[in-house]
Design a protein around this motif. Structure first.
Motif, PDB file in Angstrom:
ATOM      1  N   MET A 119       9.400   2.418  -4.090  1.00 50.37           N
ATOM      2  CA  MET A 119       8.169   2.607  -3.355  1.00 50.37           C
ATOM      3  C   MET A 119       7.948   1.448  -2.382  1.00 50.37           C
ATOM      4  N   LEU A 120       8.075   0.214  -2.864  1.00 53.00           N
ATOM      5  CA  LEU A 120       7.834  -0.930  -2.003  1.00 53.00           C
ATOM      6  C   LEU A 120       8.929  -1.101  -0.956  1.00 53.00           C
ATOM      7  N   ASN A 121      10.104  -0.555  -1.199  1.00 51.31           N
ATOM      8  CA  ASN A 121      11.184  -0.674  -0.233  1.00 51.31           C
ATOM      9  C   ASN A 121      10.888   0.097   1.044  1.00 51.31           C
ATOM     10  N   SER A 122      10.101   1.123   0.960  1.00 48.94           N
ATOM     11  CA  SER A 122       9.824   1.946   2.128  1.00 48.94           C
ATOM     12  C   SER A 122       8.640   1.448   2.952  1.00 48.94           C
ATOM     13  N   ILE A 123       7.906   0.453   2.462  1.00 50.77           N
ATOM     14  CA  ILE A 123       6.730  -0.030   3.198  1.00 50.77           C
ATOM     15  C   ILE A 123       7.159  -0.839   4.418  1.00 50.77           C
ATOM     16  N   GLY A 124       7.977  -1.849   4.237  1.00 46.99           N
ATOM     17  CA  GLY A 124       8.442  -2.670   5.346  1.00 46.99           C
ATOM     18  C   GLY A 124       7.419  -3.707   5.771  1.00 46.99           C
ATOM     19  N   ILE A 125       7.832  -4.576   6.670  1.00 47.77           N
ATOM     20  CA  ILE A 125       6.985  -5.667   7.150  1.00 47.77           C
ATOM     21  C   ILE A 125       5.762  -5.156   7.917  1.00 47.77           C
ATOM     22  N   PRO A 126       5.901  -4.212   8.839  1.00 42.62           N
ATOM     23  CA  PRO A 126       4.691  -3.739   9.540  1.00 42.62           C
ATOM     24  C   PRO A 126       3.659  -3.120   8.601  1.00 42.62           C
ATOM     25  N   GLY A 127       4.132  -2.411   7.591  1.00 37.20           N
ATOM     26  CA  GLY A 127       3.210  -1.819   6.627  1.00 37.20           C
ATOM     27  C   GLY A 127       2.476  -2.878   5.825  1.00 37.20           C
ATOM     28  N   LEU A 128       3.193  -3.931   5.431  1.00 40.51           N
ATOM     29  CA  LEU A 128       2.546  -5.022   4.695  1.00 40.51           C
ATOM     30  C   LEU A 128       1.498  -5.728   5.552  1.00 40.51           C
ATOM     31  N   ILE A 129       1.796  -5.924   6.818  1.00 37.30           N
ATOM     32  CA  ILE A 129       0.833  -6.563   7.721  1.00 37.30           C
ATOM     33  C   ILE A 129      -0.419  -5.708   7.843  1.00 37.30           C
ATOM     34  N   ILE A 130      -0.253  -4.410   7.974  1.00 36.33           N
ATOM     35  CA  ILE A 130      -1.413  -3.516   8.068  1.00 36.33           C
ATOM     36  C   ILE A 130      -2.234  -3.574   6.789  1.00 36.33           C
ATOM     37  N   ILE A 131      -1.571  -3.576   5.637  1.00 36.80           N
ATOM     38  CA  ILE A 131      -2.281  -3.650   4.355  1.00 36.80           C
ATOM     39  C   ILE A 131      -3.057  -4.955   4.254  1.00 36.80           C
ATOM     40  N   LEU A 132      -2.433  -6.064   4.646  1.00 39.26           N
ATOM     41  CA  LEU A 132      -3.117  -7.362   4.588  1.00 39.26           C
ATOM     42  C   LEU A 132      -4.319  -7.417   5.523  1.00 39.26           C
ATOM     43  N   VAL A 133      -4.201  -6.815   6.707  1.00 36.89           N
ATOM     44  CA  VAL A 133      -5.336  -6.786   7.644  1.00 36.89           C
ATOM     45  C   VAL A 133      -6.473  -5.953   7.061  1.00 36.89           C
ATOM     46  N   ILE A 134      -6.160  -4.837   6.445  1.00 39.72           N
ATOM     47  CA  ILE A 134      -7.200  -3.990   5.843  1.00 39.72           C
ATOM     48  C   ILE A 134      -7.892  -4.740   4.709  1.00 39.72           C
ATOM     49  N   ILE A 135      -7.114  -5.444   3.889  1.00 42.17           N
ATOM     50  CA  ILE A 135      -7.708  -6.227   2.796  1.00 42.17           C
ATOM     51  C   ILE A 135      -8.604  -7.320   3.366  1.00 42.17           C
ATOM     52  N   LEU A 136      -8.167  -7.966   4.435  1.00 43.53           N
ATOM     53  CA  LEU A 136      -8.977  -9.003   5.072  1.00 43.53           C
ATOM     54  C   LEU A 136     -10.285  -8.431   5.601  1.00 43.53           C
ATOM     55  N   ILE A 137     -10.239  -7.245   6.180  1.00 44.54           N
ATOM     56  CA  ILE A 137     -11.453  -6.616   6.708  1.00 44.54           C
ATOM     57  C   ILE A 137     -12.392  -6.229   5.566  1.00 44.54           C
ATOM     58  N   ILE A 138     -11.845  -5.693   4.480  1.00 43.53           N
ATOM     59  CA  ILE A 138     -12.681  -5.231   3.373  1.00 43.53           C
ATOM     60  C   ILE A 138     -13.341  -6.394   2.646  1.00 43.53           C
ATOM     61  N   PHE A 139     -12.545  -7.406   2.276  1.00 46.82           N
ATOM     62  CA  PHE A 139     -13.073  -8.482   1.441  1.00 46.82           C
ATOM     63  C   PHE A 139     -13.574  -9.677   2.231  1.00 46.82           C
TER      64      PHE A 139
END
Length: 60
Positions: free
Chosen positions: A1-21
């Protein structure tokens, strides 16, 4: 599952977490996640040791 996310996906997830919290809650959130992972690791290690002890007792 994590192999298919990639670097751009992780960056998007981190930005969303930053916006939420928000930036003020991120250190506290990271610390609590780290403590939870440590507690989980310690508890699973205890369970594995108990199972190994049970197997050794059965062999005797």
């Amino acid at each position: 599952m994590l192999n298919s996310i990639g670097i751009p996906g992780l960056i998007i997830i981190l930005v969303i977490i930053l916006i939420i919290f928000g930036p003020s809650k991120l250190p506290r959130l990271g610390r609590s996640i780290g403590e939870s992972m440590k507690n989980f690791k310690d508890s699973t290690k205890g369970v594995l040791e108990d199972e190994e002890d049970n197997i050794k007792e059965e062999k005797i």
